[in-house]
Design a protein around this motif. Structure first.
Motif, PDB file in Angstrom:
ATOM      1  N   MET A   1       0.764  -1.281   0.033  1.00  0.00           N
ATOM      2  CA  MET A   1      -0.024  -0.014  -0.056  1.00  0.00           C
ATOM      3  C   MET A   1       0.819   1.272   0.124  1.00  0.00           C
ATOM      4  O   MET A   1       0.645   2.208  -0.675  1.00  0.00           O
ATOM      5  N   ARG A   2       2.039   0.964   0.909  1.00  0.00           N
ATOM      6  CA  ARG A   2       2.940   2.451   1.041  1.00  0.00           C
ATOM      7  C   ARG A   2       3.355   2.571  -0.543  1.00  0.00           C
ATOM      8  O   ARG A   2       3.743   3.791  -0.864  1.00  0.00           O
ATOM      9  N   LEU A   3       3.822   1.330  -0.902  1.00  0.00           N
ATOM     10  CA  LEU A   3       4.633   1.564  -2.193  1.00  0.00           C
ATOM     11  C   LEU A   3       3.660   2.168  -3.297  1.00  0.00           C
ATOM     12  O   LEU A   3       4.009   3.016  -3.982  1.00  0.00           O
ATOM     13  N   LEU A   4       2.506   1.899  -3.545  1.00  0.00           N
ATOM     14  CA  LEU A   4       1.534   2.173  -4.389  1.00  0.00           C
ATOM     15  C   LEU A   4       1.291   3.721  -4.210  1.00  0.00           C
ATOM     16  O   LEU A   4       1.180   4.548  -5.020  1.00  0.00           O
ATOM     17  N   THR A   5       1.275   4.216  -2.866  1.00  0.00           N
ATOM     18  CA  THR A   5       1.079   5.756  -2.426  1.00  0.00           C
ATOM     19  C   THR A   5       2.205   6.447  -2.993  1.00  0.00           C
ATOM     20  O   THR A   5       2.228   7.603  -3.634  1.00  0.00           O
ATOM     21  N   LEU A   6       3.515   5.754  -2.731  1.00  0.00           N
ATOM     22  CA  LEU A   6       4.680   6.579  -3.150  1.00  0.00           C
ATOM     23  C   LEU A   6       4.770   6.720  -4.690  1.00  0.00           C
ATOM     24  O   LEU A   6       5.261   7.870  -5.098  1.00  0.00           O
ATOM     25  N   ILE A   7       4.564   5.827  -5.489  1.00  0.00           N
ATOM     26  CA  ILE A   7       4.539   5.814  -6.819  1.00  0.00           C
ATOM     27  C   ILE A   7       3.518   6.819  -7.169  1.00  0.00           C
ATOM     28  O   ILE A   7       3.879   7.563  -8.332  1.00  0.00           O
ATOM     29  N   SER A   8       2.182   6.624  -6.852  1.00  0.00           N
ATOM     30  CA  SER A   8       1.230   7.656  -7.390  1.00  0.00           C
ATOM     31  C   SER A   8       1.668   9.215  -7.111  1.00  0.00           C
ATOM     32  O   SER A   8       1.436   9.961  -7.902  1.00  0.00           O
ATOM     33  N   LEU A   9       2.380   9.480  -6.154  1.00  0.00           N
ATOM     34  CA  LEU A   9       3.028  10.806  -5.698  1.00  0.00           C
ATOM     35  C   LEU A   9       3.865  11.227  -6.704  1.00  0.00           C
ATOM     36  O   LEU A   9       3.815  12.500  -7.003  1.00  0.00           O
ATOM     37  N   LEU A  10       4.799  10.302  -6.787  1.00  0.00           N
ATOM     38  CA  LEU A  10       5.911  10.587  -7.966  1.00  0.00           C
ATOM     39  C   LEU A  10       5.378  10.781  -9.240  1.00  0.00           C
ATOM     40  O   LEU A  10       5.811  11.875  -9.845  1.00  0.00           O
ATOM     41  N   LEU A  11       4.543  10.138  -9.896  1.00  0.00           N
ATOM     42  CA  LEU A  11       3.785  10.356 -11.187  1.00  0.00           C
ATOM     43  C   LEU A  11       2.968  11.711 -11.042  1.00  0.00           C
ATOM     44  O   LEU A  11       2.814  12.501 -11.817  1.00  0.00           O
ATOM     45  N   LEU A  12       2.292  11.843  -9.726  1.00  0.00           N
ATOM     46  CA  LEU A  12       1.485  13.135  -9.934  1.00  0.00           C
ATOM     47  C   LEU A  12       2.259  14.267  -9.979  1.00  0.00           C
ATOM     48  O   LEU A  12       2.221  15.491 -10.450  1.00  0.00           O
ATOM     49  N   SER A  13       3.611  14.153  -9.034  1.00  0.00           N
ATOM     50  CA  SER A  13       4.473  15.337  -9.301  1.00  0.00           C
ATOM     51  C   SER A  13       5.046  15.690 -10.510  1.00  0.00           C
ATOM     52  O   SER A  13       5.173  16.821 -11.000  1.00  0.00           O
TER      53      SER A  13
END
Length: 177
Positions: A1-13
């Motif tokens: 779950m944390r990994l998915l959140t981190l990846i989505s934040l990177l893509l959003l940035s």
């Protein structure tokens, strides 16, 4: 779950980096926007566009004392007024003083009541006095450098501290004949 959140934040940035468009309207005004317009050109922004201001270092050395000595400063007691009667049964009141012209560097102010320094010199011109005896008093405020040299003094200010009697006056006894 944390990994998915981190990846989505990177893509959003990565998606958050907007392109800036510049165009000139029919009146000759230049406009900027993040949405493309007809005849708009893309503005390339430098990666490190920062506003940087370097201020000269201010040191508290003897130069401050020399500058202060060259200017004629004046200390004015703003409160209480000359020959004001201060009414307080506890003998508490406040003295306020200012220095003109304004001083950029730090300085100290000291209060003298009837010729005696009250408390330690302080930054700022508001002094709170307590438990002062009633009667006539003379107030003087001194402005001084950090090393304790007085560079300006106020004119002596006379005030009167009034305290109501603590014990009521004895009542007169009626005479008997």
């Amino acid at each position: 779950m944390r990994l998915l959140t981190l990846i989505s934040l990177l893509l959003l940035s990565l998606l958050a980096q907007a392109t800036v468009y510049k165009w000139v309207d029919k009146d000759g005004k230049v406009h900027y926007s993040d949405e493309p317009h007809p005849n708009a050109e893309i503005v390339e922004l430098k990666e490190k566009t920062l506003n940087q201001i370097t201020l000269p270092l201010v040191s508290a050395d003897s130069n401050d004392s020399q500058v202060i000595e060259q200017i004629k400063y004046q200390v004015v007691i703003t409160s209480p007024a000359e020959e004001e009667t201060v009414r307080d049964n506890n003998g508490d009141f406040q003295v306020t003083a200012t220095v003109t012209p304004e001083i950029k560097s730090q300085y100290l102010m000291a209060l003298k009541l009837d010729g005696k320094t009250i408390g330690q010199p302080q930054i700022g011109g508001t002094f709170k006095l307590s438990n002062i005896d009633r009667g006539e008093h003379t107030i003087v405020v001194d402005a001084m450098t950090q090393n304790g040299k007085v560079f300006a003094s106020s004119s002596p200010r006379k005030i009167f501290l009034h305290q109501a009697a603590m014990t009521p006056a004895p009542k007169k006894q009626p005479r008997s004949n």
